[in-house]
Design a protein around this motif. Structure first.
Motif, PDB file in Angstrom:
ATOM      1  N   TYR A   8       0.792  -1.331   0.040  1.00 31.48           N
ATOM      2  CA  TYR A   8       0.059  -0.045  -0.166  1.00 31.48           C
ATOM      3  C   TYR A   8       0.918   1.388   0.106  1.00 31.48           C
ATOM      4  O   TYR A   8       0.533   2.152  -0.885  1.00 31.48           O
ATOM      5  CB  TYR A   8      -0.806   0.103   0.907  1.00 31.48           C
ATOM      6  CG  TYR A   8      -2.288  -0.982   1.098  1.00 31.48           C
ATOM      7  CD1 TYR A   8      -2.130  -2.022   0.354  1.00 31.48           C
ATOM      8  CD2 TYR A   8      -3.034  -0.900   2.100  1.00 31.48           C
ATOM      9  CE1 TYR A   8      -3.160  -2.941   0.304  1.00 31.48           C
ATOM     10  CE2 TYR A   8      -4.266  -1.698   2.091  1.00 31.48           C
ATOM     11  CZ  TYR A   8      -4.201  -2.949   1.130  1.00 31.48           C
ATOM     12  OH  TYR A   8      -5.197  -3.676   1.017  1.00 31.48           O
ATOM     13  N   LEU A  11       2.356   2.520  -3.325  1.00 32.77           N
ATOM     14  CA  LEU A  11       1.308   3.025  -4.182  1.00 32.77           C
ATOM     15  C   LEU A  11       1.316   4.477  -4.019  1.00 32.77           C
ATOM     16  O   LEU A  11       0.920   5.122  -4.840  1.00 32.77           O
ATOM     17  CB  LEU A  11       0.131   2.082  -4.253  1.00 32.77           C
ATOM     18  CG  LEU A  11      -0.976   2.791  -5.146  1.00 32.77           C
ATOM     19  CD1 LEU A  11      -0.515   2.111  -6.627  1.00 32.77           C
ATOM     20  CD2 LEU A  11      -2.448   2.092  -4.898  1.00 32.77           C
ATOM     21  N   GLN A 288      -6.769   5.852  -8.697  1.00 31.11           N
ATOM     22  CA  GLN A 288      -7.098   4.696  -9.015  1.00 31.11           C
ATOM     23  C   GLN A 288      -6.329   3.751  -9.818  1.00 31.11           C
ATOM     24  O   GLN A 288      -5.311   4.034 -10.220  1.00 31.11           O
ATOM     25  CB  GLN A 288      -8.260   5.034 -10.133  1.00 31.11           C
ATOM     26  CG  GLN A 288      -9.493   5.916  -9.319  1.00 31.11           C
ATOM     27  CD  GLN A 288     -10.656   6.115 -10.540  1.00 31.11           C
ATOM     28  OE1 GLN A 288     -11.008   5.319 -11.161  1.00 31.11           O
ATOM     29  NE2 GLN A 288     -10.867   7.504 -10.506  1.00 31.11           N
ATOM     30  N   LYS A 289      -6.786   2.259 -10.115  1.00 32.86           N
ATOM     31  CA  LYS A 289      -5.987   1.541 -10.518  1.00 32.86           C
ATOM     32  C   LYS A 289      -5.628   1.927 -12.017  1.00 32.86           C
ATOM     33  O   LYS A 289      -4.154   1.476 -12.380  1.00 32.86           O
ATOM     34  CB  LYS A 289      -6.722   0.125 -10.637  1.00 32.86           C
ATOM     35  CG  LYS A 289      -5.937  -1.140 -11.128  1.00 32.86           C
ATOM     36  CD  LYS A 289      -6.597  -2.273 -11.040  1.00 32.86           C
ATOM     37  CE  LYS A 289      -5.917  -3.717 -11.863  1.00 32.86           C
ATOM     38  NZ  LYS A 289      -6.738  -4.710 -11.877  1.00 32.86           N
ATOM     39  N   HIS A 292      -2.122   3.543 -12.036  1.00 28.95           N
ATOM     40  CA  HIS A 292      -0.861   2.806 -11.541  1.00 28.95           C
ATOM     41  C   HIS A 292      -1.192   1.346 -11.494  1.00 28.95           C
ATOM     42  O   HIS A 292      -1.078   0.798 -10.313  1.00 28.95           O
ATOM     43  CB  HIS A 292      -0.512   3.301 -10.293  1.00 28.95           C
ATOM     44  CG  HIS A 292       0.057   4.820 -10.064  1.00 28.95           C
ATOM     45  ND1 HIS A 292       1.077   5.317 -10.450  1.00 28.95           N
ATOM     46  CD2 HIS A 292      -0.855   5.835  -9.444  1.00 28.95           C
ATOM     47  CE1 HIS A 292       1.188   6.601 -10.255  1.00 28.95           C
ATOM     48  NE2 HIS A 292       0.117   6.936  -9.686  1.00 28.95           N
ATOM     49  N   PRO A 293      -1.617   0.762 -12.766  1.00 31.46           N
ATOM     50  CA  PRO A 293      -1.699  -0.854 -12.665  1.00 31.46           C
ATOM     51  C   PRO A 293      -0.659  -1.414 -12.452  1.00 31.46           C
ATOM     52  O   PRO A 293      -0.914  -2.641 -11.765  1.00 31.46           O
ATOM     53  CB  PRO A 293      -2.287  -1.084 -14.046  1.00 31.46           C
ATOM     54  CG  PRO A 293      -1.207   0.261 -14.827  1.00 31.46           C
ATOM     55  CD  PRO A 293      -1.569   1.309 -14.155  1.00 31.46           C
ATOM     56  N   TRP A 296      -0.778  -1.539  -8.366  1.00 32.70           N
ATOM     57  CA  TRP A 296      -1.763  -1.943  -7.606  1.00 32.70           C
ATOM     58  C   TRP A 296      -1.658  -3.200  -6.707  1.00 32.70           C
ATOM     59  O   TRP A 296      -1.212  -4.270  -7.386  1.00 32.70           O
ATOM     60  CB  TRP A 296      -3.077  -2.192  -8.520  1.00 32.70           C
ATOM     61  CG  TRP A 296      -4.326  -1.745  -7.815  1.00 32.70           C
ATOM     62  CD1 TRP A 296      -5.284  -2.739  -7.495  1.00 32.70           C
ATOM     63  CD2 TRP A 296      -4.641  -0.678  -7.539  1.00 32.70           C
ATOM     64  NE1 TRP A 296      -6.491  -2.187  -7.013  1.00 32.70           N
ATOM     65  CE2 TRP A 296      -6.109  -0.710  -6.691  1.00 32.70           C
ATOM     66  CE3 TRP A 296      -4.424   0.681  -7.583  1.00 32.70           C
ATOM     67  CZ2 TRP A 296      -6.820   0.231  -6.424  1.00 32.70           C
ATOM     68  CZ3 TRP A 296      -5.168   1.747  -7.229  1.00 32.70           C
ATOM     69  CH2 TRP A 296      -6.720   1.593  -6.652  1.00 32.70           C
ATOM     70  N   GLN A 301      -6.535  -6.613  -6.117  1.00 31.95           N
ATOM     71  CA  GLN A 301      -6.673  -7.006  -7.618  1.00 31.95           C
ATOM     72  C   GLN A 301      -7.729  -8.234  -7.443  1.00 31.95           C
ATOM     73  O   GLN A 301      -8.900  -8.156  -8.054  1.00 31.95           O
ATOM     74  CB  GLN A 301      -5.670  -7.521  -8.302  1.00 31.95           C
ATOM     75  CG  GLN A 301      -4.642  -6.026  -8.902  1.00 31.95           C
ATOM     76  CD  GLN A 301      -3.517  -6.503  -9.759  1.00 31.95           C
ATOM     77  OE1 GLN A 301      -3.867  -7.416 -10.453  1.00 31.95           O
ATOM     78  NE2 GLN A 301      -2.424  -5.902  -9.576  1.00 31.95           N
ATOM     79  N   ASP A 304     -11.135  -6.764  -5.815  1.00 26.49           N
ATOM     80  CA  ASP A 304     -11.766  -5.836  -6.874  1.00 26.49           C
ATOM     81  C   ASP A 304     -13.107  -6.576  -7.490  1.00 26.49           C
ATOM     82  O   ASP A 304     -14.096  -5.992  -7.818  1.00 26.49           O
ATOM     83  CB  ASP A 304     -10.998  -5.005  -7.622  1.00 26.49           C
ATOM     84  CG  ASP A 304     -10.175  -3.855  -6.823  1.00 26.49           C
ATOM     85  OD1 ASP A 304     -10.453  -3.730  -5.675  1.00 26.49           O
ATOM     86  OD2 ASP A 304      -9.201  -3.527  -7.308  1.00 26.49           O
ATOM     87  N   SER A 313     -12.542   1.094  -7.001  1.00 27.33           N
ATOM     88  CA  SER A 313     -11.600   0.681  -6.237  1.00 27.33           C
ATOM     89  C   SER A 313     -10.419   1.957  -6.085  1.00 27.33           C
ATOM     90  O   SER A 313     -10.050   2.343  -6.840  1.00 27.33           O
ATOM     91  CB  SER A 313     -10.951  -0.386  -6.453  1.00 27.33           C
ATOM     92  OG  SER A 313      -9.748  -0.796  -5.574  1.00 27.33           O
ATOM     93  N   HIS A 342      -7.433   2.614   1.597  1.00 26.93           N
ATOM     94  CA  HIS A 342      -8.084   1.871   0.647  1.00 26.93           C
ATOM     95  C   HIS A 342      -9.709   1.818   0.774  1.00 26.93           C
ATOM     96  O   HIS A 342      -9.966   1.472   2.046  1.00 26.93           O
ATOM     97  CB  HIS A 342      -7.754   0.714   0.225  1.00 26.93           C
ATOM     98  CG  HIS A 342      -8.497   0.087  -0.886  1.00 26.93           C
ATOM     99  ND1 HIS A 342      -9.569  -1.003  -0.745  1.00 26.93           N
ATOM    100  CD2 HIS A 342      -8.276   0.190  -2.338  1.00 26.93           C
ATOM    101  CE1 HIS A 342     -10.073  -1.143  -1.971  1.00 26.93           C
ATOM    102  NE2 HIS A 342      -9.424  -0.550  -2.872  1.00 26.93           N
TER     103      HIS A 342
END
Length: 348
Positions: A8, A11, A288-289, A292-293, A296, A301, A304, A313, A342
Motif C-alpha cells: 500500500y 502506491l 485509481q488502478k 498505476h496498474p 496496484w 486486484q 476488486d 476501487s 483504501h
C-alpha cells in the motif's frame, strides 16, 4: 502469497514529497511496513519545523483477528495484541462494547525501530465514560491494564478519576493510549468535545494550577482555524505539563482554505517551513488502478472482482489533522498527520 503494508505504501510514494519524508526516514518506514499486514488506514507523523526530519508511523485496526507474521509474534507485545484481538471480537466482552478501533504508533527515532514495543491507543465508543459513574473507573482500569500490561496503583486511579470527574457534561474521553516506547510508560488521555473556552478551566482543575497565559493565547488563536480540537496529556505520577492540541478540519484543502491559513500562521511562528507547508497542501487526492496498474496491490486486484459491479476501487490521501504541542519554556512543536488507505466507492 504474503501481502504487507509495504504494498500500500508503494502506491502512494509518487505523491509523497521528500521534503516531508526524507529517503533515510522512508527506508526505516519501508522496513517496518514489510512486516505489517495491509491495514485499513495508515498515518505518517511529520514534524514541520526546520531540522526536524523524524517521521513516525501509525496504523489502524478494526475489530477483527489480525493476521500476524511469525516474526512479529516472537515479541511479547504482539502476542498480547493477538490475545486482545481475540477478546475484542467476543460479543458482549468489555472490549467489544467499549473499543471502537485501535491505533498502533511506531516511534522511528533512529535508535530503535519501535517494532518490539509500539505505543497503542484505544478509540472509545462515543457513549462511554461520559456519565461520571464510579463503574466507569473500573472499566478504564481494565482497559488500561491491556494498554500498559501492568496493574495500576492507587495514585494513578485517583488521577484518572480526577480527569473523569472534571469533564463537563456531554464531554468524554475519546482515546486512551499506552505509551510503551516512552520513558516511564505514561498513559495518554485524549479528551474529545471540549470547546476552546472549556480547555483552560478543565486543565486548571485537573492540574491544580492556573493555565499559562501563552497556552491560552495559542488555544484562542487556533480555535477559529479548527472544526474540532482534541486535548491530549499524559499521566505518570502527576498529570503532565506537556499539552497536545489535535486540530481537525472536516474538508481537505481544495474545499477548505483554513488549512492554508493555519499553515501560514505556523510558518510565521517559525513552527513550519514554507517548503513543508507547500508539500503538505499537495498531498491530498485519490488514486485509481488505471493510473498505476503496475503498482496496484495483488490482494486488492483479487478483491476488486468480488465487489458489487460499478464500485470504484480507490486509494485516498488526506491530511488527517495537525497537532500543536505545548510545553512550558520550550519552543512550540507542530506535527502533521498524513493519512492514506483504501476504500470502494459508489460512482455517485
Amino acid at each position: 502469497m504474503n501481502y504487507s503494508l509495504e504494498d500500500y505504501l508503494r502506491l502512494v510514494l509518487p505523491y509523497l514529497s521528500d521534503v516531508l519524508v526524507s529517503q533515510q526516514e522512508l527506508t526505516s518506514i519501508q522496513h517496518l511496513t514489510k512486516l505489517l499486514p495491509p491495514l485499513s488506514a495508515t498515518l505518517l507523523e511529520c514534524r514541520l519545523a526546520t531540522d526536524q526530519p523524524r517521521v513516525d508511523l501509525s496504523v489502524g485496526l478494526q475489530a477483527m483477528k489480525v493476521p500476524l507474521s511469525k516474526a512479529l509474534l516472537s515479541y511479547p507485545f504482539w502476542q498480547q495484541l493477538e490475545s486482545f484481538c481475540q477478546n475484542w471480537t467476543t460479543v458482549n466482552s468489555l472490549t467489544y462494547k467499549t473499543v471502537e478501533d485501535i491505533w498502533l504508533e511506531f516511534d522511528l527515532d533512529g535508535e530503535i525501530d519501535g517494532l518490539m514495543m509500539p505505543c497503542w491507543f484505544f478509540s472509545l465508543r462515543g457513549e462511554e465514560f461520559k456519565d461520571k459513574k464510579i463503574e466507569d473507573l473500573s472499566k478504564l482500569v481494565e482497559l488500561i491494564f491491556w494498554l500498559q500490561n501492568c496493574q495500576m496503583n492507587e495514585r494513578h486511579k485517583t488521577l484518572i478519576w480526577q480527569c473523569i470527574n472534571a469533564l463537563p457534561d456531554g464531554v468524554g474521553i475519546g482515546q486512551i493510549g499506552g505509551m510503551r516506547s516512552r520513558l516511564g510508560n505514561p498513559l495518554r488521555i485524549n479528551v474529545s468535545g471540549l470547546s476552546a473556552q472549556m480547555i483552560p478551566p478543565y486543565l486548571a482543575q485537573i492540574q491544580g494550577q492556573s493555565v499559562q497565559p501563552d497556552l491560552i493565547e495559542i488555544i484562542n488563536t487556533i480555535e477559529p482555524l479548527s472544526d474540532r480540537i482534541v486535548l491530549c496529556f499524559d499521566i505518570e505520577q502527576e498529570i503532565g505539563s506537556r499539552i497536545g492540541l489535535e486540530c481537525y478540519l472536516y474538508q481537505q484543502p481544495k474545499k477548505e482554505p483554513r488549512w492554508t491559513e493555519f499553515l501560514n500562521l505556523l510558518v510565521g511562528m517559525k513552527s513550519c517551513t514554507p517548503q513543508k507547508r507547500d508539500a503538505l497542501l499537495q498531498w491530498p487526492g485519490l488514486i485509481q488502478k488505471k493510473y498505476h496498474p503496475d503498482l496496484w496491490p495483488v490482494n486488492l486486484q483479487n478483491l476488486d472482482s468480488w465487489i458489487s459491479p460499478g464500485s470504484i476501487s480507490v486509494f485516498w490521501r488526506t491530511i488527517n489533522h495537525l497537532k500543536v504541542v505545548y510545553q512550558p519554556d520550550q519552543p512550540l512543536e507542530v506535527k502533521a498527520y498524513l493519512a492514506f488507505g483504501h476504500r470502494w466507492f459508489k460512482p455517485n
